[in-house]
Design an enzyme around this catalytic site. Structure first.
Site, PDB file in Angstrom:
ATOM      1  N   CYS A  71     -17.021  20.223 -12.233  1.00  0.00           N
ATOM      2  CA  CYS A  71     -16.340  19.558 -13.342  1.00  0.00           C
ATOM      3  C   CYS A  71     -17.302  19.334 -14.493  1.00  0.00           C
ATOM      4  CB  CYS A  71     -15.768  18.227 -12.864  1.00  0.00           C
ATOM      5  SG  CYS A  71     -15.065  17.290 -14.215  1.00  0.00           S
ATOM      6  N   CYS A  80     -14.959  10.126 -11.115  1.00  0.00           N
ATOM      7  CA  CYS A  80     -15.525  10.593  -9.844  1.00  0.00           C
ATOM      8  C   CYS A  80     -16.952  10.109  -9.644  1.00  0.00           C
ATOM      9  CB  CYS A  80     -15.522  12.120  -9.788  1.00  0.00           C
ATOM     10  SG  CYS A  80     -13.877  12.823  -9.638  1.00  0.00           S
ATOM     11  N   CYS A 153      -8.666  17.596 -15.600  1.00  0.00           N
ATOM     12  CA  CYS A 153      -9.389  16.770 -14.629  1.00  0.00           C
ATOM     13  C   CYS A 153      -9.264  17.485 -13.302  1.00  0.00           C
ATOM     14  CB  CYS A 153      -8.757  15.385 -14.551  1.00  0.00           C
ATOM     15  SG  CYS A 153      -9.257  14.462 -13.081  1.00  0.00           S
ATOM     16  N   GLN A 275       1.499   6.436  -3.037  1.00  0.00           N
ATOM     17  CA  GLN A 275       0.111   6.867  -2.789  1.00  0.00           C
ATOM     18  C   GLN A 275      -0.210   8.120  -3.609  1.00  0.00           C
ATOM     19  OE1 GLN A 275      -2.311   5.438  -1.243  1.00  0.00           O
ATOM     20  NE2 GLN A 275      -1.442   4.069   0.285  1.00  0.00           N
ATOM     21  N   TYR A 304       3.503  -6.179   1.565  1.00  0.00           N
ATOM     22  CA  TYR A 304       3.038  -5.313   0.470  1.00  0.00           C
ATOM     23  C   TYR A 304       3.668  -3.923   0.691  1.00  0.00           C
ATOM     24  CZ  TYR A 304      -0.643  -8.907   0.417  1.00  0.00           C
ATOM     25  OH  TYR A 304      -1.336 -10.091   0.421  1.00  0.00           O
ATOM     26  N   ASP A 370      -0.760  -4.199   3.764  1.00  0.00           N
ATOM     27  CA  ASP A 370      -1.286  -3.105   2.936  1.00  0.00           C
ATOM     28  C   ASP A 370      -1.500  -3.618   1.512  1.00  0.00           C
ATOM     29  OD1 ASP A 370      -2.064  -0.690   1.876  1.00  0.00           O
ATOM     30  OD2 ASP A 370      -0.082   0.258   2.019  1.00  0.00           O
ATOM     31  N   CYS A 397      -7.544  -0.483   0.949  1.00  0.00           N
ATOM     32  CA  CYS A 397      -8.134   0.488   0.031  1.00  0.00           C
ATOM     33  C   CYS A 397      -9.472  -0.025  -0.501  1.00  0.00           C
ATOM     34  CB  CYS A 397      -7.166   0.818  -1.106  1.00  0.00           C
ATOM     35  SG  CYS A 397      -6.557  -0.627  -1.955  1.00  0.00           S
TER      36      CYS A 397
HETATM   37  N1  SAH Z   1       2.607  -0.064   1.529  1.00  0.00           N
HETATM   38  C1  SAH Z   1       2.962   0.611   0.311  1.00  0.00           C
HETATM   39  C2  SAH Z   1       2.341   0.006  -0.938  1.00  0.00           C
HETATM   40  C3  SAH Z   1       0.878  -0.338  -0.879  1.00  0.00           C
HETATM   41  S1  SAH Z   1       0.126  -0.708  -2.421  1.00  0.00           S
HETATM   42  C4  SAH Z   1       2.639   2.095   0.418  1.00  0.00           C
HETATM   43  O1  SAH Z   1       1.853   2.512   1.259  1.00  0.00           O
HETATM   44  O2  SAH Z   1       3.205   2.870  -0.362  1.00  0.00           O
HETATM   45  C5  SAH Z   1       0.204  -2.425  -2.513  1.00  0.00           C
HETATM   46  C6  SAH Z   1       1.554  -2.953  -2.926  1.00  0.00           C
HETATM   47  O3  SAH Z   1       1.459  -4.367  -2.969  1.00  0.00           O
HETATM   48  C7  SAH Z   1       2.010  -2.524  -4.308  1.00  0.00           C
HETATM   49  O4  SAH Z   1       3.302  -2.005  -4.221  1.00  0.00           O
HETATM   50  C8  SAH Z   1       1.995  -3.835  -5.142  1.00  0.00           C
HETATM   51  O5  SAH Z   1       3.026  -3.879  -6.097  1.00  0.00           O
HETATM   52  C9  SAH Z   1       2.199  -4.867  -4.072  1.00  0.00           C
HETATM   53  N2  SAH Z   1       1.671  -6.214  -4.308  1.00  0.00           N
HETATM   54  C10 SAH Z   1       0.603  -6.583  -5.024  1.00  0.00           C
HETATM   55  N3  SAH Z   1       0.371  -7.900  -4.891  1.00  0.00           N
HETATM   56  C11 SAH Z   1       1.339  -8.385  -4.066  1.00  0.00           C
HETATM   57  C12 SAH Z   1       1.627  -9.678  -3.531  1.00  0.00           C
HETATM   58  N4  SAH Z   1       0.866 -10.727  -3.836  1.00  0.00           N
HETATM   59  N5  SAH Z   1       2.674  -9.806  -2.693  1.00  0.00           N
HETATM   60  C13 SAH Z   1       3.438  -8.733  -2.386  1.00  0.00           C
HETATM   61  N6  SAH Z   1       3.221  -7.496  -2.861  1.00  0.00           N
HETATM   62  C14 SAH Z   1       2.171  -7.314  -3.696  1.00  0.00           C
END
Ligand code: SAH
Length: 441
Positions: A71, A80, A153, A275, A304, A370, A397
């Site tokens: 790149c 990156c 990119c 994702q 989440y 998550d 993450c």
């Molecule tokens: N499990 C899903 C999303 C993960 S990303 C997947 O794998 O696709 C994290 C998610 O948490 C996002 O959608 C974001 O909008 C949400 N989020 C962020 N803060 C939060 C909170 N305090 N309570 C609930 N959801 C939240």
């Protein structure tokens, strides 16, 4: 040690941001782009009490793992961290970063499984956010809001560069002004793209809804032959770093897309989380499914939950699925997706996990966490502990916040048994990790 000093140092480690670390005059020197095992010449550009930042001047003895970056923007762009090292070494850095965080911050001795790498290390991203400004269109420089002008990119879906070029030409041809961040004037702020099932969902983010010659832009985009789910104008009138504004207008097609993970299909509204690496998402979710090892009679809390992906991916094996997510559009998607994916018993709630989880009536047999990079809110962890749930699967993450949360759980009757790092973000310093956590008391 002072600014502009030059040292020859040995790089002995790598930070979780991907910078090399060595020592000079007994303090740590962080050197972006220097690799572990290398002897390098550095120019000190900043000094602090306990460490300094060095600029790589010359590699005196290169690491055998060093490769030439494909790149051309790598050494300027903030996207990156690992374009200059072979992928196996990058994976070993990431595995070590997860291990170090879990051991040092989390004080946790659980098993760390060998990292699962990605087959594709280029063109894997299905989402791009290119800022548009007075300096051009591109990506931000490291730790800065200075735009590095580019079309291409190397980790983005190839269609992105075509879109960027079209928007760039349209802005030039019709004199459509870029957003000026400092003066808070101008129009076009971001080009935001997403790809689902190989079709593009494009969002043009503008400071104002009135844009001249927008029809010419749409025809030029459609003339590329790229298939679009939709083209959206998003209006963000605020002087803010937040990319998307509250108002969206559909210019063409729809304001959502569809994506697939394994046998499941998901509707993703343009405001919902999806994702960024579709191929590796399946690898990640398979780990979650394996750790969850549902038998069919469980109540699963998917916290989440976004558009319901993880819960629904394994949800046919559960008795009931209960999800919480903060983004209203994502909750609407999750409900629709549950029906689409044949889930018979589900509840989805919109709000923060920390404020809503304690009012869920059905006791959980499994909790999936998550959270975003900042990890779980303490209030939520306390609620999770109070449920006495037998198993938690935590998808993270950011290893440092996972480690912080693990320590709290381990002080309160739980034990992390194994952690599986999964690379969803080749060439960058980011990495996912899935932890299996069991109640021991
Ligand atoms: N499990 C899903 C999303 C993960 S990303 C997947 O794998 O696709 C994290 C998610 O948490 C996002 O959608 C974001 O909008 C949400 N989020 C962020 N803060 C939060 C909170 N305090 N309570 C609930 N959801 C939240």
């Amino acid at each position: 040690m002072k600014k502009n000093d030059i040292f020859e140092i040995e790089i002995t480690g790598v930070t979780d941001e991907g910078d090399g670390v060595g020592r000079a005059e007994n303090i740590a020197v962080f050197v972006p782009f220097a690799l572990q095992g290398e002897r390098v010449e550095v120019l000190i550009i900043k000094t602090y009490k306990t460490y300094a930042i060095g600029k790589l001047q010359r590699v005196i003895s290169p690491s055998p793992d060093r490769i030439k970056s494909d790149c051309e923007h790598f050494y300027k762009c903030g996207g990156c961290s690992f374009q200059n090292v072979n992928y196996d070494t990058e994976l070993s850095f990431k595995e070590k970063a997860v291990t170090d965080a879990v051991r040092r911050i989390g004080k946790c001795d659980c098993e760390i499984l060998p990292i699962l790498g990605a087959k594709n290390q280029s063109c894997y991203r299905n989402k791009a956010q290119f800022p548009v400004g007075t300096e051009g269109i591109g990506l931000y420089a490291r730790k800065s809001h200075r735009i590095i002008d580019m079309n291409f990119c190397s980790i983005q879906d190839e269609k992105t560069a075509i879109i960027i070029k079209i928007v760039r030409k349209w802005m030039a041809d019709f004199g459509v002004p870029a957003y000026d961040e400092l003066a808070d004037t101008g129009l076009i702020r971001h080009i935001y793209t997403r790809v689902g099932n190989n079709k593009m969902l494009l969002c043009i983010v503008s400071r104002k809804a009135e844009i001249p010659h927008i029809d010419e832009l749409i025809s030029a985009l459609l003339d590329t032959g790229i298939e679009f789910w939709g083209i959206i104008l998003n209006v963000n009138e605020k002087q803010t770093n937040v990319v998307l504004g509250k108002k969206s207008l559909v210019l063409y097609g729809k304001d959502y897309m569809f994506g697939k993970i394994g046998d499941c299909e998901f509707k993703v509204s343009h405001l919902s989380f999806w994702q960024v690496n579709s191929a590796q998402t399946k690898v990640l979710y398979d780990v979650v499914k394996d750790f969850a090892s549902l038998e069919g009679n469980e109540v699963v809390w998917d916290l989440y939950c976004g558009i319901g992906t993880i819960g629904q991916y394994m949800g046919k094996n559960a008795k009931k699925l209960i999800g919480i997510e903060i983004v209203p559009e994502a909750i609407d998607d999750a409900k629709e997706n549950a029906k689409r994916n044949g889930i018979s018993d589900f509840e989805y709630y919109c709000g923060t996990a920390e404020s809503l989880a304690s009012s869920i009536k059905d006791r959980p047999d499994l909790i999936i966490l998550d959270p975003p990079r900042k990890g779980c809110d303490r209030e939520l962890i306390d609620t999770v502990i109070k449920t006495g749930v037998k198993k938690i699967v935590y998808v993270s993450c950011k290893a440092s916040t996972l480690a912080r949360d693990l320590e709290i759980l381990e002080k309160n009757g739980y034990k992390a048994t194994r952690i599986q790092p999964v690379d969803l973000f080749p060439r960058t310093n980011h990495c996912e990790a899935v932890a299996e956590i069991l109640r021991v008391k």
